[in-house]
Design a protein around this motif. Structure first.
Motif, PDB file in Angstrom:
ATOM      1  N   UNK A  38      14.920   7.960  -4.189  1.00 20.12           N
ATOM      2  CA  UNK A  38      13.472   7.584  -4.294  1.00 20.12           C
ATOM      3  C   UNK A  38      12.853   8.102  -3.005  1.00 20.12           C
ATOM      4  N   UNK A  39      11.583   8.077  -3.038  1.00 21.44           N
ATOM      5  CA  UNK A  39      10.589   8.619  -2.179  1.00 21.44           C
ATOM      6  C   UNK A  39       9.405   7.670  -1.904  1.00 21.44           C
ATOM      7  N   UNK A  40       9.341   7.083  -0.780  1.00 22.20           N
ATOM      8  CA  UNK A  40       8.294   6.061  -0.525  1.00 22.20           C
ATOM      9  C   UNK A  40       7.304   6.707   0.068  1.00 22.20           C
ATOM     10  N   UNK A  41       6.013   6.679  -0.584  1.00 18.95           N
ATOM     11  CA  UNK A  41       4.938   7.311  -0.319  1.00 18.95           C
ATOM     12  C   UNK A  41       3.715   6.489   0.136  1.00 18.95           C
ATOM     13  N   UNK A  42       3.006   6.933   1.093  1.00 15.32           N
ATOM     14  CA  UNK A  42       2.066   6.177   1.920  1.00 15.32           C
ATOM     15  C   UNK A  42       0.589   6.710   1.560  1.00 15.32           C
ATOM     16  N   UNK A  43      -0.267   5.956   1.990  1.00 17.33           N
ATOM     17  CA  UNK A  43      -1.954   6.385   1.681  1.00 17.33           C
ATOM     18  C   UNK A  43      -2.053   7.849   1.567  1.00 17.33           C
ATOM     19  N   UNK A  44      -1.840   8.736   2.466  1.00 12.71           N
ATOM     20  CA  UNK A  44      -2.283  10.130   2.266  1.00 12.71           C
ATOM     21  C   UNK A  44      -1.301  11.017   1.782  1.00 12.71           C
ATOM     22  N   UNK A  45      -0.141  10.484   1.264  1.00 14.87           N
ATOM     23  CA  UNK A  45       0.864  11.236   0.782  1.00 14.87           C
ATOM     24  C   UNK A  45       0.493  11.807  -0.675  1.00 14.87           C
ATOM     25  N   UNK A  46       0.900  13.029  -1.029  1.00 16.30           N
ATOM     26  CA  UNK A  46       0.827  13.514  -2.253  1.00 16.30           C
ATOM     27  C   UNK A  46       1.927  12.939  -3.127  1.00 16.30           C
ATOM     28  N   UNK A  47       1.592  12.572  -4.274  1.00 11.74           N
ATOM     29  CA  UNK A  47       2.661  12.425  -5.224  1.00 11.74           C
ATOM     30  C   UNK A  47       3.295  13.483  -5.814  1.00 11.74           C
ATOM     31  N   UNK A  48       4.539  13.521  -5.836  1.00 11.78           N
ATOM     32  CA  UNK A  48       5.410  14.720  -6.236  1.00 11.78           C
ATOM     33  C   UNK A  48       6.257  14.331  -7.455  1.00 11.78           C
ATOM     34  N   UNK A  90       0.808  -1.258  -0.020  1.00 13.51           N
ATOM     35  CA  UNK A  90       0.045   0.033   0.032  1.00 13.51           C
ATOM     36  C   UNK A  90       1.042   1.243   0.100  1.00 13.51           C
ATOM     37  N   UNK A  91       1.819   1.393  -1.092  1.00 10.68           N
ATOM     38  CA  UNK A  91       2.621   2.528  -1.060  1.00 10.68           C
ATOM     39  C   UNK A  91       3.021   2.655  -2.749  1.00 10.68           C
ATOM     40  N   UNK A  92       3.492   3.737  -3.027  1.00 10.27           N
ATOM     41  CA  UNK A  92       4.131   4.159  -4.407  1.00 10.27           C
ATOM     42  C   UNK A  92       5.682   4.690  -4.084  1.00 10.27           C
ATOM     43  N   UNK A  93       6.360   4.170  -4.588  1.00 15.93           N
ATOM     44  CA  UNK A  93       7.831   4.558  -4.763  1.00 15.93           C
ATOM     45  C   UNK A  93       7.919   5.605  -6.009  1.00 15.93           C
ATOM     46  N   UNK A  94       8.578   6.796  -5.794  1.00 18.16           N
ATOM     47  CA  UNK A  94       8.880   7.283  -6.890  1.00 18.16           C
ATOM     48  C   UNK A  94      10.168   7.742  -6.800  1.00 18.16           C
ATOM     49  N   UNK A  95      10.848   7.193  -7.992  1.00 16.33           N
ATOM     50  CA  UNK A  95      12.423   7.242  -8.365  1.00 16.33           C
ATOM     51  C   UNK A  95      12.618   8.091  -9.308  1.00 16.33           C
ATOM     52  N   UNK A  96      13.493   9.259  -8.817  1.00 20.12           N
ATOM     53  CA  UNK A  96      13.882  10.516  -9.988  1.00 20.12           C
ATOM     54  C   UNK A  96      15.127  10.376 -10.149  1.00 20.12           C
ATOM     55  N   UNK A  97      15.536  10.241 -11.477  1.00 22.53           N
ATOM     56  CA  UNK A  97      16.754  10.329 -11.831  1.00 22.53           C
ATOM     57  C   UNK A  97      17.462  11.646 -11.583  1.00 22.53           C
ATOM     58  N   UNK A 151      -2.215  14.278  -7.012  1.00 19.60           N
ATOM     59  CA  UNK A 151      -2.533  12.770  -6.917  1.00 19.60           C
ATOM     60  C   UNK A 151      -2.108  12.247  -5.572  1.00 19.60           C
ATOM     61  N   UNK A 152      -2.872  11.314  -4.676  1.00 23.79           N
ATOM     62  CA  UNK A 152      -2.370  10.713  -3.618  1.00 23.79           C
ATOM     63  C   UNK A 152      -2.327   9.505  -3.994  1.00 23.79           C
ATOM     64  N   UNK A 153      -1.549   8.679  -3.036  1.00 24.18           N
ATOM     65  CA  UNK A 153      -1.213   7.231  -3.099  1.00 24.18           C
ATOM     66  C   UNK A 153      -2.781   6.796  -2.714  1.00 24.18           C
ATOM     67  N   UNK A 154      -3.660   7.164  -2.135  1.00 19.31           N
ATOM     68  CA  UNK A 154      -4.998   6.617  -1.879  1.00 19.31           C
ATOM     69  C   UNK A 154      -5.812   6.660  -3.342  1.00 19.31           C
ATOM     70  N   UNK A 155      -5.644   7.646  -4.026  1.00 21.67           N
ATOM     71  CA  UNK A 155      -6.160   7.667  -5.453  1.00 21.67           C
ATOM     72  C   UNK A 155      -5.809   6.411  -6.096  1.00 21.67           C
ATOM     73  N   UNK A 156      -4.274   6.411  -6.386  1.00 24.47           N
ATOM     74  CA  UNK A 156      -3.694   5.536  -7.245  1.00 24.47           C
ATOM     75  C   UNK A 156      -4.032   4.189  -6.946  1.00 24.47           C
TER      76      UNK A 156
END
Length: 188
Positions: free
Chosen positions: A160-170, A146-153, A179-184
């Motif tokens: 990487x940024x590990x984002x949980x349920x209420x976090x906003x994806x940047x 239940x997380x999204x990891x955003x890997x930016x070069x 967009x939030x992790x909950x949305x995704x």
């Protein structure tokens, strides 16, 4: 008795047909069968495709969002088919017959939705391969954790940024996207 997997060259892979509808990635010359997507996997992919496609069409008319339809040769004996990818339309026109880009036409974004059998490939193998291709962003959507990891070069290395349920994806690619992790993850 175990069978020895057949080894294919990239050129053989491009023309491989086993007479089924199965799709395969190539890993060091060995075919890796892509497992059918679960219903939640399909919902997440569809949501991401629709959301990103709307944003891209409004902000980046030269980009194209694809859903599991464009593969990329990551190394000599490896190909990957991200669940969602973004590519420049001019590059899309250069696809091979199997919808595979070579290493000289990298993706702008790759997104993988983790399945139980793809954890190692998504977090380790694909991360290293996409980083080596200099793909600016690689998102790992993990419905299990239940997380999204955003890997930016940054300077050739994924941060990487590990984002949980209420976090906003940047995302550096989509500065105006909210967009939030909950949305995704399609969580209630």
């Amino acid at each position: 008795m175990t069978q020895t997997p057949i080894k294919l060259t990239f050129e053989e892979y491009l023309t491989y047909d086993d007479g089924t509808d199965n799709r395969y990635e190539l890993e060091d010359g060995v075919l890796i069968k892509m497992t059918p997507q679960s219903p939640i996997h399909v919902l997440i992919a569809l949501f991401l495709y629709n959301t990103l496609n709307t944003y891209v069409c409004s902000n980046y008319p030269d980009w194209l969002v694809t859903q599991a339809g464009v593969g990329v040769q990551t190394q000599t004996g490896r190909t990957r088919y991200p669940d969602i990818s973004i590519v420049e339309q001019s590059v899309f026109a250069m696809l091979t017959t199997n919808n595979i880009l070579n290493r000289q036409e990298p993706l702008i974004l790759a997104i993988e939705i983790v399945s139980p059998e793809s954890v190692k490939r998504d977090y380790i193998d694909k991360l290293a391969e996409y980083q080596a291709l200099n793909i600016p962003e690689y998102w790992i959507v993990d419905q299990i954790k239940k997380q999204v990891t955003i890997n930016q070069l940054l300077d050739g290395v994924y941060q990487n940024s590990i984002l949980m349920e209420k976090d906003i994806i940047v995302s550096a690619l989509f500065p105006g996207l909210v967009l939030t992790v909950k949305d995704v993850l399609r969580l209630n």
